[in-house]
Design an enzyme around this catalytic site. Structure first.
Site, PDB file in Angstrom:
ATOM      1  N   GLU A  61      25.269   9.789   6.578  1.00 42.48           N
ATOM      2  CA  GLU A  61      26.758   9.825   5.971  1.00 42.48           C
ATOM      3  C   GLU A  61      27.314   8.372   6.283  1.00 42.48           C
ATOM      4  O   GLU A  61      28.218   7.955   5.418  1.00 42.48           O
ATOM      5  CB  GLU A  61      27.610  10.937   6.704  1.00 42.48           C
ATOM      6  CG  GLU A  61      27.484  12.148   6.378  1.00 42.48           C
ATOM      7  CD  GLU A  61      26.022  12.879   6.717  1.00 42.48           C
ATOM      8  OE1 GLU A  61      25.089  12.195   7.827  1.00 42.48           O
ATOM      9  OE2 GLU A  61      25.515  13.737   6.420  1.00 42.48           O
ATOM     10  N   HIS A 130      30.703  24.677   9.865  1.00 42.54           N
ATOM     11  CA  HIS A 130      30.874  24.313   8.490  1.00 42.54           C
ATOM     12  C   HIS A 130      32.273  24.751   7.798  1.00 42.54           C
ATOM     13  O   HIS A 130      32.535  24.966   6.725  1.00 42.54           O
ATOM     14  CB  HIS A 130      29.916  25.192   7.738  1.00 42.54           C
ATOM     15  CG  HIS A 130      28.484  24.679   7.709  1.00 42.54           C
ATOM     16  ND1 HIS A 130      27.596  24.522   8.974  1.00 42.54           N
ATOM     17  CD2 HIS A 130      27.696  23.970   6.818  1.00 42.54           C
ATOM     18  CE1 HIS A 130      26.662  23.950   8.846  1.00 42.54           C
ATOM     19  NE2 HIS A 130      26.499  23.566   7.483  1.00 42.54           N
TER      20      HIS A 130
END
Ligand SMILES: Cc1ncc(C[n+]2csc(CCOP(=O)(O)OP(=O)(O)O)c2C)c(N)n1
Lengths: 329, 364
Positions: A61, A130
């Site tokens: 990322e 999440h």
């Protein structure tokens, strides 16, 4: 011409249009290509635009968000997709310390015309790692523009405006919205007005109480307004749309019309976006208020997995209704 | 007995590119004769290194006099790295630097006056007073800044290189970073990405053996940094960072190879900072003897000695050089002192693009 489509398809169409319109635009992220996007948003784009422009990245990322920043500085118009806001924390250094900061540190020499898209939010029993709603963290940062498209027209049109913005823009797509379906009329003036990335929008006019919401909470606020109407309470629903910069005049105006406010935010209450909205209303429209500001936020827990617990943790239409009733006394 | 974790030799090359090369120094020194054009070039290298040295010595004085403030990291001892690498790059190439960026900026051609004005926080500073010592920017020279997050410039540099690659521009992006940055995830993510996508990226590791007070072998499991970089499938070289000719030679080879399309290169330059990490550092983690040993290989003395031996540099020539540098710096300091401060009324400028309406002013 009106088309039936989903939020997901509207977003995909926006990307397709951007990729066709400007060869500097490319999409990069984990599984955006061969897999079709982890939420299926970029499905089919690889076939149309090829692997250079629909670029699968490693699980890095920080590196690929930073690479998006560098590519933006060097003449391209990257759209970087991060699977969810939870994982964006691995790239937070690049977003905060580079994307948001380079223009200022360089005394105006550098602009970062970058768009970062990511999902946010809970509601699908994916548990804590999440499901968080951290868009308020990004809305905290000067140098960024933060968008939360909640409707089909916004999903379809905000991206183009975001790409035209010379500064970094973060687009939050609430995971529960992707399957929302409806009619879209890309040519209609009402739909293209969604290209506005500066103003909040009144989604339902009302006179008794303002429900201020955004993103995944907007459908819940609209549902609450419907229920309140059945009881004879007229609720106005204001969709923030842009979380940074906040549309201060729209906040002041809605309170001027209704004199009561409920702020709905899927983020946590403490030190969050709802606190900012409430404070701004208190600063700018205190004497318009006929009741204390109410907030409906996520319980102060990491989002749990179990359905019942998750539902209890999140703002629900019933909570919004109850809060609105408290304000009208 | 514990087995050594170091690998005995170089790993086999991958994609035909990976290798470590320790023999650069010898080749470099032999590469250029002393007289003629080469001699002139060496005088230029000497001049450039001396400018950086004297600039930073001024910074020490000005800092002690409280005329400049903030974190100030000097590259005294490491000038050959900045100058040698800069010589290997063209105007079209890009540089991303660290907080130890004075040398890189000056070697890139940013005027001493504009760097000094930035140290003073003036409106005429190269970052208009927003950056200071650690954040020098000069986009007109494709100098994309001092980055003060260790490793933070690496992904950014990969992106600059990616844009060049995608648009077919034959440019190199050079990213400077320290040995400490090799421990950061961003180094490894970027090395992988750059090798995977064959980006035109020159990774220049200034291995000065310390990350603040932490010696390389106390921080890294494998201290052969070129070996580690080559594990990502990129060409990786080591060279003597005290010998500006060796640096220039190695950087040229790498830059040419990158321009020819061979993907990223990693260049480890073994160097040493003669002074503390920053102005706040009492420098207790290394011995006086060690510092003295490295000073015997002062990059400026090293080159000056060669030029003297070649008959290119006389006492008079040296005095002229010093005088020219002093005059330049006198003027830079005088101009910086006179220069206007950035007006406080402009505090909110450069947060977002003007008229974009995303600034605090616009959001009320
Ligand atoms: C991410 C991050 N962690 C820690 C620091 C504090 N810090 C500044 S310089 C430095 C040492 C870095 O050493 P190295 O990369 O070898 O570069 P050098 O200073 O030796 O040139 C540290 C730990 C920082 N700036 N950024």
């Amino acid at each position: 011409m009106t088309v039936e489509c989903t939020y997901r398809e509207a977003m995909r169409e926006a990307m397709r249009e951007a990729l066709r319109a400007d060869e500097r635009v490319f999409l990069m992220g984990e599984d955006v290509g061969r897999y079709g996007g982890c939420f299926g948003v970029s499905l089919g784009l690889l076939e149309e635009f090829g692997p250079e422009r629909i670029r699968d990245t490693p699980l890095s990322e920080s590196a690929f968000v930073g690479a998006g920043i560098g590519a933006a500085i060097n003449g391209l118009r990257p759209i970087v997709e991060i699977m969810t806001v939870n994982f964006s924390l691995l790239a937070l250094d690049q977003i905060l310390n580079n994307a948001a900061t380079l223009q200022h540190m360089s005394g105006g020499q550098i602009q970062v015309p970058l768009v970062i898209r990511m999902t946010t939010g809970a509601g699908r029993q994916l548990a804590a790692q999440h499901s968080h709603s951290l868009e308020g963290w990004y809305a905290h940062i000067p140098g960024l523009r933060v968008l939360a498209p909640a409707t089909l027209p916004d999903a379809r049109h905000m991206l183009a405006a975001a790409l035209a913005d010379p500064d970094p823009v973060i687009v939050f797509e609430h995971g529960s919205l992707y399957n929302t379906a409806g009619a879209l009329d890309p040519g209609s003036p009402a739909d293209s007005a969604a290209a506005d990335i500066t103003h909040a929008a009144v989604r339902r006019p009302g006179t008794d109480v303002s429900l201020v919401a955004y993103g995944g909470s907007l459908p819940k606020a609209l549902e609450a307004a419907e229920r309140l109407a059945a009881d004879g309470i007229s609720a106005e629903v204001l969709d923030l749309r842009t979380l940074r910069p906040l549309d201060q005049p729209a906040l002041t105006a809605t309170v001027g019309r209704t004199h009561r406010v409920v702020v709905v935010d899927e983020g946590w209450r403490s030190v969050g976006l709802s606190a900012e909205v409430a404070a701004r209303i208190a600063e700018s429209a205190f004497y318009e208020l006929d009741a204390p500001i109410e907030r409906v936020c996520t319980a102060e827990v990491p989002i749990p997995y179990a359905r019942g617990l998750e539902e209890a943790a999140l703002p629900q239409a019933a909570d919004i209704v109850a809060a609105a009733r408290r304000t009208v006394g | 007995m514990t087995p050594t974790r170091k690998s005995a030799g170089s790993p086999p090359p991958r994609k035909g590119r990976g290798r470590t090369d320790q023999s650069h120094e010898a080749k470099a020194s032999a590469a250029q004769p002393g007289g003629g054009e080469a001699g002139k070039h060496r005088m230029l290298l000497l001049h450039e290194m001396l400018r950086i040295r004297r600039f930073e010595e001024r910074c020490v004085e000005l800092y002690s006099a409280a005329e400049i403030r903030g974190f100030v990291h000097l590259c005294i001892g490491e000038e050959a790295v900045a100058v040698g690498v800069a010589q290997a790059l063209t105007e079209d190439d890009a540089i991303v630097s660290t907080y130890r960026d004075h040398g890189h900026a000056l070697a890139r051609g940013t005027p001493a006056e504009s760097v000094m004005a930035e140290m003073y926080g003036r409106a005429t500073g190269c970052s208009r007073g927003r950056g200071g010592s650690m954040h020098l920017f000069d986009t007109s020279r494709r100098f994309y800044g001092g980055n003060a997050i260790v490793g933070g410039g690496l992904p950014l540099a990969a992106g600059l290189a990616l844009a060049d690659r995608m648009t077919g521009r034959p440019r190199v992006t050079c990213c400077f970073f320290g040995d400490g940055a090799v421990a950061e995830g961003e180094f490894h993510e970027t090395a992988n990405l750059a090798a995977l996508w064959e980006l035109p990226l020159l990774l220049v590791c200034e291995n000065n053996l310390y990350a603040m007070g932490t010696a390389l072998d106390r921080a890294q499991a494998e201290t052969d940094l070129a070996l580690r970089a080559s594990g990502y499938g990129m060409a990786a070289w080591s060279a003597d960072g005290m010998d500006v000719l060796a640096v220039e030679h190695a950087a040229r080879m790498a830059a040419e190879s990158i321009r020819a399309g061979s993907g990223p290169h990693f260049l480890e330059l073994r160097t040493y900072r003669f002074r503390a990490h920053s102005m706040y550092d009492p420098d207790r983690y290394r011995s006086k003897e060690e510092i003295a040993r490295w000073k015997e290989r002062d990059p400026i003395d090293l080159l000056a000695g060669r030029l003297r031996a070649d008959g290119r540099l006389t006492d008079e020539g040296w005095t002229d050089l010093e005088r020219a540098v002093a005059a330049e710096l006198d003027a830079a300091v005088a101009a910086a002192r006179e220069a206007p401060a950035e007006p406080v009324g402009d505090l909110l400028r450069f947060v977002t693009t003007p008229s974009n309406g995303a600034g605090e002013g616009a959001s009320g």
